[in-house]
Design a protein around this motif. Structure first.
Motif, PDB file in Angstrom:
ATOM      1  N   PHE A   3      10.365  35.351   4.144  1.00 22.10           N
ATOM      2  CA  PHE A   3      10.021  34.947   2.861  1.00 22.10           C
ATOM      3  C   PHE A   3      11.008  34.161   2.285  1.00 22.10           C
ATOM      4  CE2 PHE A   3       7.034  38.802   2.205  1.00 22.10           C
ATOM      5  CZ  PHE A   3       5.688  37.678   2.478  1.00 22.10           C
ATOM      6  N   ALA A   4      10.908  32.729   1.649  1.00 24.39           N
ATOM      7  CA  ALA A   4      12.102  32.381   0.711  1.00 24.39           C
ATOM      8  C   ALA A   4      11.290  31.529  -0.239  1.00 24.39           C
ATOM      9  CB  ALA A   4      12.037  30.652   1.743  1.00 24.39           C
ATOM     10  N   THR A   5      12.379  31.780  -1.958  1.00 20.08           N
ATOM     11  CA  THR A   5      11.972  31.308  -2.348  1.00 20.08           C
ATOM     12  C   THR A   5      10.825  29.596  -2.537  1.00 20.08           C
ATOM     13  OG1 THR A   5      14.028  30.657  -3.212  1.00 20.08           O
ATOM     14  CG2 THR A   5      13.686  32.740  -3.736  1.00 20.08           C
ATOM     15  N   ALA A  38      14.882  39.291 -10.960  1.00 18.82           N
ATOM     16  CA  ALA A  38      13.834  38.639  -9.852  1.00 18.82           C
ATOM     17  C   ALA A  38      14.323  38.986  -8.992  1.00 18.82           C
ATOM     18  CB  ALA A  38      14.501  37.049  -9.777  1.00 18.82           C
ATOM     19  N   GLY A  39      15.605  39.422  -8.177  1.00 20.44           N
ATOM     20  CA  GLY A  39      15.570  39.905  -6.822  1.00 20.44           C
ATOM     21  C   GLY A  39      14.906  41.109  -6.242  1.00 20.44           C
ATOM     22  N   ALA A  40      14.293  42.133  -7.450  1.00 22.40           N
ATOM     23  CA  ALA A  40      13.244  43.334  -7.223  1.00 22.40           C
ATOM     24  C   ALA A  40      11.885  43.124  -7.289  1.00 22.40           C
ATOM     25  CB  ALA A  40      13.991  44.091  -8.363  1.00 22.40           C
ATOM     26  N   ARG A  41      12.004  42.016  -7.967  1.00 25.98           N
ATOM     27  CA  ARG A  41      10.389  41.446  -7.917  1.00 25.98           C
ATOM     28  C   ARG A  41      10.401  40.751  -6.156  1.00 25.98           C
ATOM     29  NH1 ARG A  41      11.819  39.555 -12.911  1.00 25.98           N
ATOM     30  NH2 ARG A  41      11.130  37.491 -11.898  1.00 25.98           N
ATOM     31  N   PHE A  42      11.274  40.136  -5.375  1.00 30.68           N
ATOM     32  CA  PHE A  42      11.295  39.240  -4.443  1.00 30.68           C
ATOM     33  C   PHE A  42      11.246  40.478  -3.972  1.00 30.68           C
ATOM     34  CE2 PHE A  42      12.948  36.755  -1.030  1.00 30.68           C
ATOM     35  CZ  PHE A  42      12.264  36.156  -1.149  1.00 30.68           C
ATOM     36  N   ALA A  43      11.583  41.285  -4.297  1.00 31.25           N
ATOM     37  CA  ALA A  43      11.796  42.157  -2.295  1.00 31.25           C
ATOM     38  C   ALA A  43      10.511  43.129  -2.677  1.00 31.25           C
ATOM     39  CB  ALA A  43      12.792  43.877  -2.645  1.00 31.25           C
ATOM     40  N   GLU A  44      10.110  43.596  -3.597  1.00 30.16           N
ATOM     41  CA  GLU A  44       8.226  44.307  -4.166  1.00 30.16           C
ATOM     42  C   GLU A  44       7.557  43.049  -3.207  1.00 30.16           C
ATOM     43  OE1 GLU A  44       5.744  46.578  -5.245  1.00 30.16           O
ATOM     44  OE2 GLU A  44       7.778  47.246  -5.569  1.00 30.16           O
ATOM     45  N   ALA A  45       7.671  41.777  -3.575  1.00 26.92           N
ATOM     46  CA  ALA A  45       6.731  41.328  -3.135  1.00 26.92           C
ATOM     47  C   ALA A  45       6.366  41.012  -1.447  1.00 26.92           C
ATOM     48  CB  ALA A  45       7.001  39.692  -3.279  1.00 26.92           C
ATOM     49  N   ASN A  46       7.674  41.024  -1.548  1.00 27.69           N
ATOM     50  CA  ASN A  46       7.986  41.876   0.502  1.00 27.69           C
ATOM     51  C   ASN A  46       7.687  42.569   0.851  1.00 27.69           C
ATOM     52  OD1 ASN A  46       9.996  39.205   2.254  1.00 27.69           O
ATOM     53  ND2 ASN A  46      10.840  39.401  -0.090  1.00 27.69           N
ATOM     54  N   TYR A  47       7.916  43.653  -0.322  1.00 28.27           N
ATOM     55  CA  TYR A  47       7.067  45.143   0.910  1.00 28.27           C
ATOM     56  C   TYR A  47       5.651  44.985   0.713  1.00 28.27           C
ATOM     57  CZ  TYR A  47       5.925  49.748   0.796  1.00 28.27           C
ATOM     58  OH  TYR A  47       5.280  50.718   1.206  1.00 28.27           O
ATOM     59  N   THR A  50       4.996  42.661   3.772  1.00 26.66           N
ATOM     60  CA  THR A  50       4.760  43.578   4.982  1.00 26.66           C
ATOM     61  C   THR A  50       3.984  44.252   5.117  1.00 26.66           C
ATOM     62  OG1 THR A  50       6.952  42.698   4.830  1.00 26.66           O
ATOM     63  CG2 THR A  50       6.340  44.319   6.786  1.00 26.66           C
ATOM     64  N   ARG A  51       4.132  45.516   4.107  1.00 24.57           N
ATOM     65  CA  ARG A  51       3.105  47.070   3.858  1.00 24.57           C
ATOM     66  C   ARG A  51       1.623  46.399   4.467  1.00 24.57           C
ATOM     67  NH1 ARG A  51       3.795  52.418   3.677  1.00 24.57           N
ATOM     68  NH2 ARG A  51       1.659  53.288   4.308  1.00 24.57           N
ATOM     69  N   ALA A  52       0.942  45.577   4.373  1.00 22.06           N
ATOM     70  CA  ALA A  52      -0.370  45.011   4.216  1.00 22.06           C
ATOM     71  C   ALA A  52      -1.097  44.608   5.396  1.00 22.06           C
ATOM     72  CB  ALA A  52      -0.646  43.634   3.367  1.00 22.06           C
ATOM     73  N   MET A  53       0.698  43.775   6.186  1.00 24.52           N
ATOM     74  CA  MET A  53       0.424  43.363   7.671  1.00 24.52           C
ATOM     75  C   MET A  53       0.757  44.699   8.268  1.00 24.52           C
ATOM     76  SD  MET A  53       2.805  40.581   7.412  1.00 24.52           S
ATOM     77  CE  MET A  53       3.072  40.492   9.301  1.00 24.52           C
ATOM     78  N   ALA A  54       1.280  45.907   7.765  1.00 25.01           N
ATOM     79  CA  ALA A  54       1.754  47.179   8.871  1.00 25.01           C
ATOM     80  C   ALA A  54       0.216  47.684   8.329  1.00 25.01           C
ATOM     81  CB  ALA A  54       2.921  47.920   8.523  1.00 25.01           C
ATOM     82  N   ASP A  55      -1.069  47.988   7.337  1.00 25.78           N
ATOM     83  CA  ASP A  55      -1.604  48.872   7.566  1.00 25.78           C
ATOM     84  C   ASP A  55      -3.294  48.050   7.910  1.00 25.78           C
ATOM     85  OD1 ASP A  55       0.174  50.624   6.748  1.00 25.78           O
ATOM     86  OD2 ASP A  55      -0.643  50.025   4.251  1.00 25.78           O
ATOM     87  N   SER A  56      -3.524  46.645   8.834  1.00 24.71           N
ATOM     88  CA  SER A  56      -4.022  46.001   8.761  1.00 24.71           C
ATOM     89  C   SER A  56      -4.640  46.393  10.559  1.00 24.71           C
ATOM     90  CB  SER A  56      -3.917  44.064   9.106  1.00 24.71           C
ATOM     91  OG  SER A  56      -4.975  43.659   9.514  1.00 24.71           O
TER      92      SER A  56
END
Length: 86
Positions: A3-5, A38-47, A50-56
């Protein structure tokens, strides 16, 4: 996955400046300004993504012709590459 901003509001210039002047250089340290919220929000979005992909039910796909996809998943179903939006 990477992900990139966004590029809006000076993001593209800031990213280019960081890569050119600081990334993997002595100035790439904790003394730089950093928006921790902003870094924490970005990390949460990444998580979450990624979690949705892993659980798909279906695994993520490599693009057709991708070096790593060909190397690590040569028989896996591949996604068609899309043209860059830039």
């Amino acid at each position: 996955m990477f992900f990139a901003t966004g590029w809006a509001n000076g993001g593209e210039a800031a990213w280019a400046d960081f890569l050119d002047k600081h990334c993997h250089q002595p100035s790439d340290d904790m003394s730089q300004a950093f928006d921790w919220q902003a870094g924490a929000r970005f990390a949460e979005a990444n998580y979450r993504v990624t979690r949705a992909m892993a659980d798909s039910d279906t695994p993520p796909q490599w693009y057709q012709g991708d070096f790593f996809g060909d190397l690590f998943a040569p028989r896996a179903l591949k996604a068609r590459a899309v043209k860059s939006m830039k």
